[in-house]
Write an enzyme that holds these catalytic residues in place. Sequence first.
Site, PDB file in Angstrom:
ATOM      1  N   GLY A  21       0.826  -1.201   0.000  1.00 37.05           N
ATOM      2  CA  GLY A  21       0.000   0.000   0.000  1.00 37.05           C
ATOM      3  C   GLY A  21       0.854   1.243   0.000  1.00 37.05           C
ATOM      4  CG  PHE A  23       0.928   5.154   4.441  1.00 38.18           C
ATOM      5  CD1 PHE A  23       1.598   6.359   4.322  1.00 38.18           C
ATOM      6  CD2 PHE A  23      -0.426   5.119   4.162  1.00 38.18           C
ATOM      7  CE1 PHE A  23       0.926   7.514   3.948  1.00 38.18           C
ATOM      8  CE2 PHE A  23      -1.103   6.257   3.783  1.00 38.18           C
ATOM      9  CZ  PHE A  23      -0.421   7.472   3.676  1.00 38.18           C
ATOM     10  CG  ASP A 134     -12.936   1.261   2.789  1.00 40.81           C
ATOM     11  OD1 ASP A 134     -13.743   1.381   1.838  1.00 40.81           O
ATOM     12  OD2 ASP A 134     -11.708   1.144   2.618  1.00 40.81           O
ATOM     13  CE  LYS A 136     -11.886  -1.184  -0.318  1.00 40.58           C
ATOM     14  NZ  LYS A 136     -11.320  -0.064  -1.110  1.00 40.58           N
ATOM     15  CG  ASN A 139     -10.958  -3.289   3.005  1.00 38.72           C
ATOM     16  OD1 ASN A 139      -9.811  -3.447   2.598  1.00 38.72           O
ATOM     17  ND2 ASN A 139     -11.527  -2.099   3.053  1.00 38.72           N
ATOM     18  CG  ASP A 152      -7.806  -1.692   5.428  1.00 37.83           C
ATOM     19  OD1 ASP A 152      -7.602  -0.823   6.293  1.00 37.83           O
ATOM     20  OD2 ASP A 152      -7.452  -1.557   4.249  1.00 37.83           O
ATOM     21  CB  THR A 174     -14.792   1.866  -1.883  1.00 34.87           C
ATOM     22  OG1 THR A 174     -13.589   1.570  -1.152  1.00 34.87           O
ATOM     23  CG2 THR A 174     -14.562   1.602  -3.360  1.00 34.87           C
TER      24      THR A 174
END
Length: 432
Positions: A21, A23, A134, A136, A139, A152, A174
């Site tokens: 990702g 980070f 989030d 989805k 995740n 996540d 999202t």
Amino acid sequence: MVKNGNVVMQKYELGRLLGQGNFGKVYYGRDLESGHNVAIKVIDKEKVQKAELTEQTKREISVMAMVKHPHVVQLYEVMATKSKIYFVIEQAKGGELFNKLTKGRLKEDAARKLFQQLINAVEFCHSRGVYHRDLKPENLLLDENGNLKVSDFGLSALAESKRQDGLLYTTCGTPAYVAPEVIGRKGYEGAKADIWSCGVILFVLLAGYLPFYDSNLIYLYRKICKAEYKCPNWFPLEVRKLLSRIFDPNPHKRISIAEIKASSWFKKGLGSKQVVNQNVIADGDAVSSLDNTKLELIKPASVSAFDIICWFNLSGLFIDDDQKEELRFTSVKPVPVIISKLVEVGKSLNLEVKKKEVGFLMLEGLNESRYETVCIGVQIFEISVSRYFIELSRSSGDAIDYQNMLTQTIRPALDEIVQAWQGVQSHQQSLK
């Protein structure tokens, strides 16, 4: 602590890269002592600090400490060097649900099983005051047996993130999965927004494509706000009805999780004694006297150093004392004395104490009680010889009733068995 070759902190062996990702990166890992497989998320501290995401990272740690559930990815340990943060998490060998869906839609029974697991995980998170925001398929992970694991929590919100009106205001998530009220930026309930996202996931599981889609983001948001979607002809009537109640643009009229679980389609395939939520477990044994207070405890081997750090250090980072959903304390009293006091407090509130799983009790409201809908989970950990850590948390029922019970009855009554309150300033001061 050092990183030596592909060994982290002299404790974990790093394997191949799983994902990357903005980070950090996620690797396969192996615990050198136990041999257990894990996943290791390696985060670059400097990048996090530059992006001003330090508080978000702390929140993610705190959230994952609170949501220990069979269908939530477990965080085992957090370690750090001057430049890196290492999240040691449960390895989901089945990968992302998204990858499974690229091969096509699922059969109804398979989709229902995953949706049941998702709803129970989300319900547990909400009972802990955690809103994912989030949800989805990317995740949602799968273990080796195909069971779902929510992951996540980087965009999640805690209950204290709400403003005085009880709503959240940060627009996140999202686009294809967000609820209309999140787009509207007028404030939203985290629980209702998560339910909408669960509905989108259910549609995708059964259809193999999104209910709301447009290459133009403005047109996509219009469709979402008007709930413009069409079910394929193979959707059962029960599913169509359920989705119509989930995809209600008015969050106040949108179906609740309790109502989803009560729907006929959702309940198919669930055994009468199936455990689908760690906080609500059927057929418990009532605790009525000291002769019936033998309770197997959660032992030190089951409690990681990370758990203890979170209990004693993270619990007060984000939540004011009068807003906490959990009440935590240590005690050196014998277990029968602790349980006897819980039974006494329960009786004073007309709550029945029941033994559940290992180290777990439940205080449940009786029909004639004003608190009949309130259920309080109690976990008892043995953290050293003759020293125990006890956590009370609201499993269900009215939050205001629960807080009144804590402040007016439970905290004062438990004082005599408490060695030290954790994260409760007023009690810490009174014990000095």
